[in-house]
Design a protein around this motif. Sequence first.
Motif, PDB file in Angstrom:
ATOM      1  N   SER A 157       0.851  -1.195   0.000  1.00  0.00           N
ATOM      2  CA  SER A 157       0.000   0.000   0.000  1.00  0.00           C
ATOM      3  C   SER A 157       0.884   1.243   0.000  1.00  0.00           C
ATOM      4  CB  SER A 157      -0.910   0.006   1.227  1.00  0.00           C
ATOM      5  OG  SER A 157      -1.818  -1.076   1.197  1.00  0.00           O
ATOM      6  N   LYS A 158       0.306   2.376  -0.405  1.00  0.00           N
ATOM      7  CA  LYS A 158       1.022   3.641  -0.433  1.00  0.00           C
ATOM      8  C   LYS A 158       0.624   4.486   0.766  1.00  0.00           C
ATOM      9  CE  LYS A 158       1.167   3.656  -5.495  1.00  0.00           C
ATOM     10  NZ  LYS A 158       0.679   4.329  -6.734  1.00  0.00           N
ATOM     11  N   GLY A 159       1.619   5.141   1.360  1.00  0.00           N
ATOM     12  CA  GLY A 159       1.358   6.061   2.450  1.00  0.00           C
ATOM     13  C   GLY A 159       1.025   7.447   1.929  1.00  0.00           C
ATOM     14  N   VAL A 160       0.866   8.404   2.846  1.00  0.00           N
ATOM     15  CA  VAL A 160       0.449   9.754   2.441  1.00  0.00           C
ATOM     16  C   VAL A 160       1.473  10.419   1.528  1.00  0.00           C
ATOM     17  CG1 VAL A 160      -1.018  10.161   4.439  1.00  0.00           C
ATOM     18  CG2 VAL A 160       1.410  10.717   4.573  1.00  0.00           C
ATOM     19  N   PHE A 161       2.741  10.026   1.628  1.00  0.00           N
ATOM     20  CA  PHE A 161       3.758  10.667   0.802  1.00  0.00           C
ATOM     21  C   PHE A 161       3.527  10.410  -0.670  1.00  0.00           C
ATOM     22  CE2 PHE A 161       7.966  11.588  -0.889  1.00  0.00           C
ATOM     23  CZ  PHE A 161       8.302  12.709  -0.163  1.00  0.00           C
ATOM     24  N   LEU A 162       2.864   9.326  -1.004  1.00  0.00           N
ATOM     25  CA  LEU A 162       2.646   8.959  -2.402  1.00  0.00           C
ATOM     26  C   LEU A 162       1.192   9.099  -2.825  1.00  0.00           C
ATOM     27  CD1 LEU A 162       4.908   5.779  -2.593  1.00  0.00           C
ATOM     28  CD2 LEU A 162       5.424   8.066  -3.451  1.00  0.00           C
ATOM     29  N   LYS A 163       0.402   9.769  -1.992  1.00  0.00           N
ATOM     30  CA  LYS A 163      -1.013   9.953  -2.311  1.00  0.00           C
ATOM     31  C   LYS A 163      -1.296  11.399  -2.689  1.00  0.00           C
ATOM     32  CE  LYS A 163      -2.999   6.197   0.419  1.00  0.00           C
ATOM     33  NZ  LYS A 163      -3.952   5.859   1.503  1.00  0.00           N
ATOM     34  N   ASN A 164      -2.463  11.622  -3.268  1.00  0.00           N
ATOM     35  CA  ASN A 164      -2.901  12.951  -3.651  1.00  0.00           C
ATOM     36  C   ASN A 164      -4.390  13.105  -3.378  1.00  0.00           C
ATOM     37  OD1 ASN A 164      -0.909  14.803  -4.660  1.00  0.00           O
ATOM     38  ND2 ASN A 164      -0.547  13.395  -6.356  1.00  0.00           N
ATOM     39  N   GLY A 165      -4.857  14.350  -3.467  1.00  0.00           N
ATOM     40  CA  GLY A 165      -6.274  14.638  -3.417  1.00  0.00           C
ATOM     41  C   GLY A 165      -6.937  14.291  -2.095  1.00  0.00           C
ATOM     42  N   GLU A 166      -8.204  13.907  -2.174  1.00  0.00           N
ATOM     43  CA  GLU A 166      -9.005  13.663  -0.971  1.00  0.00           C
ATOM     44  C   GLU A 166      -8.468  12.486  -0.175  1.00  0.00           C
ATOM     45  OE1 GLU A 166     -13.719  13.030   0.237  1.00  0.00           O
ATOM     46  OE2 GLU A 166     -13.122  13.475  -1.840  1.00  0.00           O
ATOM     47  N   GLU A 167      -7.960  11.455  -0.872  1.00  0.00           N
ATOM     48  CA  GLU A 167      -7.401  10.294  -0.180  1.00  0.00           C
ATOM     49  C   GLU A 167      -6.208  10.707   0.674  1.00  0.00           C
ATOM     50  OE1 GLU A 167      -6.076   5.748  -1.377  1.00  0.00           O
ATOM     51  OE2 GLU A 167      -5.578   7.399  -2.734  1.00  0.00           O
ATOM     52  N   TRP A 168      -5.357  11.572   0.130  1.00  0.00           N
ATOM     53  CA  TRP A 168      -4.205  12.077   0.887  1.00  0.00           C
ATOM     54  C   TRP A 168      -4.671  12.849   2.113  1.00  0.00           C
ATOM     55  CZ3 TRP A 168      -3.505  17.365   1.612  1.00  0.00           C
ATOM     56  CH2 TRP A 168      -2.343  17.727   2.308  1.00  0.00           C
ATOM     57  N   ARG A 169      -5.642  13.727   1.932  1.00  0.00           N
ATOM     58  CA  ARG A 169      -6.088  14.579   3.039  1.00  0.00           C
ATOM     59  C   ARG A 169      -6.700  13.749   4.165  1.00  0.00           C
ATOM     60  NH1 ARG A 169      -7.245  19.681   4.560  1.00  0.00           N
ATOM     61  NH2 ARG A 169      -9.125  20.029   5.771  1.00  0.00           N
ATOM     62  N   THR A 170      -7.512  12.744   3.830  1.00  0.00           N
ATOM     63  CA  THR A 170      -8.153  11.907   4.844  1.00  0.00           C
ATOM     64  C   THR A 170      -7.114  11.207   5.712  1.00  0.00           C
ATOM     65  OG1 THR A 170     -10.081  11.544   3.420  1.00  0.00           O
ATOM     66  CG2 THR A 170      -9.713   9.976   5.222  1.00  0.00           C
ATOM     67  N   ASP A 171      -6.134  10.562   5.052  1.00  0.00           N
ATOM     68  CA  ASP A 171      -5.099   9.855   5.817  1.00  0.00           C
ATOM     69  C   ASP A 171      -4.206  10.829   6.582  1.00  0.00           C
ATOM     70  OD1 ASP A 171      -6.198   7.643   4.707  1.00  0.00           O
ATOM     71  OD2 ASP A 171      -4.429   7.020   3.569  1.00  0.00           O
ATOM     72  N   ARG A 172      -3.924  11.963   5.974  1.00  0.00           N
ATOM     73  CA  ARG A 172      -3.044  12.937   6.610  1.00  0.00           C
ATOM     74  C   ARG A 172      -3.657  13.475   7.905  1.00  0.00           C
ATOM     75  NH1 ARG A 172       1.249  16.637   5.481  1.00  0.00           N
ATOM     76  NH2 ARG A 172       1.633  17.580   7.495  1.00  0.00           N
ATOM     77  N   LEU A 173      -4.953  13.740   7.896  1.00  0.00           N
ATOM     78  CA  LEU A 173      -5.601  14.271   9.094  1.00  0.00           C
ATOM     79  C   LEU A 173      -5.570  13.249  10.227  1.00  0.00           C
ATOM     80  CD1 LEU A 173      -8.690  16.143   7.572  1.00  0.00           C
ATOM     81  CD2 LEU A 173      -6.608  17.141   8.540  1.00  0.00           C
ATOM     82  N   LEU A 174      -5.697  11.959   9.893  1.00  0.00           N
ATOM     83  CA  LEU A 174      -5.612  10.918  10.920  1.00  0.00           C
ATOM     84  C   LEU A 174      -4.202  10.824  11.484  1.00  0.00           C
ATOM     85  CD1 LEU A 174      -7.754   8.086   9.284  1.00  0.00           C
ATOM     86  CD2 LEU A 174      -8.395   9.559  11.195  1.00  0.00           C
ATOM     87  N   LEU A 175      -3.198  10.920  10.616  1.00  0.00           N
ATOM     88  CA  LEU A 175      -1.809  10.841  11.081  1.00  0.00           C
ATOM     89  C   LEU A 175      -1.414  12.074  11.886  1.00  0.00           C
ATOM     90  CD1 LEU A 175      -0.085   9.342   7.917  1.00  0.00           C
ATOM     91  CD2 LEU A 175      -0.380   8.222  10.126  1.00  0.00           C
ATOM     92  N   ASN A 176      -1.939  13.230  11.497  1.00  0.00           N
ATOM     93  CA  ASN A 176      -1.619  14.459  12.233  1.00  0.00           C
ATOM     94  C   ASN A 176      -1.937  14.325  13.721  1.00  0.00           C
ATOM     95  OD1 ASN A 176      -0.748  15.705   9.928  1.00  0.00           O
ATOM     96  ND2 ASN A 176      -2.488  17.090   9.724  1.00  0.00           N
ATOM     97  N   LYS A 177      -3.010  13.622  14.041  1.00  0.00           N
ATOM     98  CA  LYS A 177      -3.425  13.489  15.439  1.00  0.00           C
ATOM     99  C   LYS A 177      -2.386  12.750  16.273  1.00  0.00           C
ATOM    100  CE  LYS A 177      -8.363  13.393  14.266  1.00  0.00           C
ATOM    101  NZ  LYS A 177      -9.613  12.593  14.296  1.00  0.00           N
ATOM    102  N   GLU A 178      -1.617  11.874  15.635  1.00  0.00           N
ATOM    103  CA  GLU A 178      -0.641  11.070  16.371  1.00  0.00           C
ATOM    104  C   GLU A 178       0.786  11.552  16.204  1.00  0.00           C
ATOM    105  OE1 GLU A 178      -2.142   9.212  18.291  1.00  0.00           O
ATOM    106  OE2 GLU A 178      -4.076   9.257  17.259  1.00  0.00           O
ATOM    107  N   VAL A 179       1.008  12.506  15.308  1.00  0.00           N
ATOM    108  CA  VAL A 179       2.378  12.934  15.018  1.00  0.00           C
ATOM    109  C   VAL A 179       2.602  14.418  15.245  1.00  0.00           C
ATOM    110  CG1 VAL A 179       4.166  13.042  13.222  1.00  0.00           C
ATOM    111  CG2 VAL A 179       2.644  11.069  13.329  1.00  0.00           C
ATOM    112  N   MET A 180       1.612  15.246  14.931  1.00  0.00           N
ATOM    113  CA  MET A 180       1.837  16.692  14.922  1.00  0.00           C
ATOM    114  C   MET A 180       1.030  17.468  15.952  1.00  0.00           C
ATOM    115  SD  MET A 180       2.137  17.443  10.824  1.00  0.00           S
ATOM    116  CE  MET A 180       2.707  19.115  11.138  1.00  0.00           C
TER     117      MET A 180
END
Length: 478
Positions: A157-180
């Motif tokens: 599977s691809k992580g947020v670094f290799l994603k774009n658009g809405e799929e990227w934003r959805t995963d990024r917001l979930l990761l932000n909660k645990e990283v940023m």
Amino acid sequence: MRSMSIRVTGCTRPQGTCGSRNLFFGVAPQKALCVTAANTVVDGKLDGRKGAKGTGVRKRGVDGRVRSFEEIPHTGRSGWVNLVKFWREDSFRQRHKHMEQTFNALGPIYREHVGTHKSVNIMLPSDIGELFRSEGLHPQRMTLQPWATHRETRKHSKGVFLKNGEEWRTDRLLLNKEVMMSAAVKRFLPLLDEVAKDFCQMMRARVEREGRGEEGKRSLTIDPSPDLFRFALEASCHVIYGERIGLFSSSPSLESQKFIWAVERMLATTPPLLYLPHRLLLRIRAPLWTEHATAWDHIFSHADARIQRWYQRLSSSQGPGFKGGAAGGQYTGVLGQLMEKGQLSLDLIKANITELMAGGVDTTAVPLQFALFELGRNPEVQERVRQQVRTSWAQAGGDPQKALQGAPLLRGTIKEILRLYPVGITVQRMPIKDIVLQNYHVPAGVSDQTLTVFLPKIQICPQKLSGTFSATADFLCL
């Protein structure tokens, strides 16, 4: 209108800096169509060099019209001829110099075609702002195709670094909660502090053991890069997996050494693959592609091993004691938080954890090396930072987060280092709507071109620091 995806390279460089660090292009310049040679950026304008006829950027053509995309200055239309020049001039390792020279010759915007890769490069803050304002909530970033091809061929599977658009934003917001987010940082900051203390103790012991001078005032000249990379990997593992991997011991594990090698080889083989038909290289099993894929395989194997260890720790812990990503009340890292909440699938967790590991080592170690370099040659700033950190730590009562809040000079130092020596010198975007940059029409699209933003220039490559750093025991104990 033809479909295209454009990469803009933007450079906002501070006045008076020189040199820069980069990994990618290089080609012979042609006559500028819109502006005289570039030197420094002042108030959104470009100062001309000696002999230039004007000092500002021409915002419109002679007839006042918006010029077409094809009129943007370029470095040559043949991608393969340009690729040969690129290779001959060693521009894969000196891309920053090539881009600086080309901006100076062609002005603040130019097109480039190297091998299979096309781009439009920009450097002025006003143009960069125009590009970023146009992208909305779902930016279209350039996909690193060699990385994406590895994921596809290995069925990862691809992580947020290799994603774009809405799929990227959805995963990024979930990761932000645990990283940023501040709550997440508060949880893992003590883990970073533990690794940093051990690192400083290790370095102090080395200075006292190998250094010159009186006891307690010894100094030692070293190459800090290997030690900083070990620190970055140890700290990353502690935060991501909630466990130490023992890189500060006299005999670090072979697994960790292989991981560092893999990250270095992956980063070194990425630039040329951006401009070559990597699918063809994959089919003929070219050594360059094989080395790149093997490096990624090691990185994924390392992540697999860490995830398996996490499962073992979870199964051996008491059920009631595991709550909120903590076993027995102990924080078990970003991985533990993601697994416990279950908002991402296991494959996506593995993909993102792997990318965090691969991307968190050199991006931490290199800025730290530049920070030591700048503090070493600015001893008065070094002393002010040290005193403020010591005072803040005493007042914080051992709370790392409070100590950081009371040390604005330290935070300012880090920000200035990242401004002078950005970890990556370019940011790529594919415009999602038509825009006008330097009075040239840049169309939206999704085909073969991207807009590349050339970030602030740095002064010196980390490999060019003479390989030495003079450390004292006092300096290592902020």
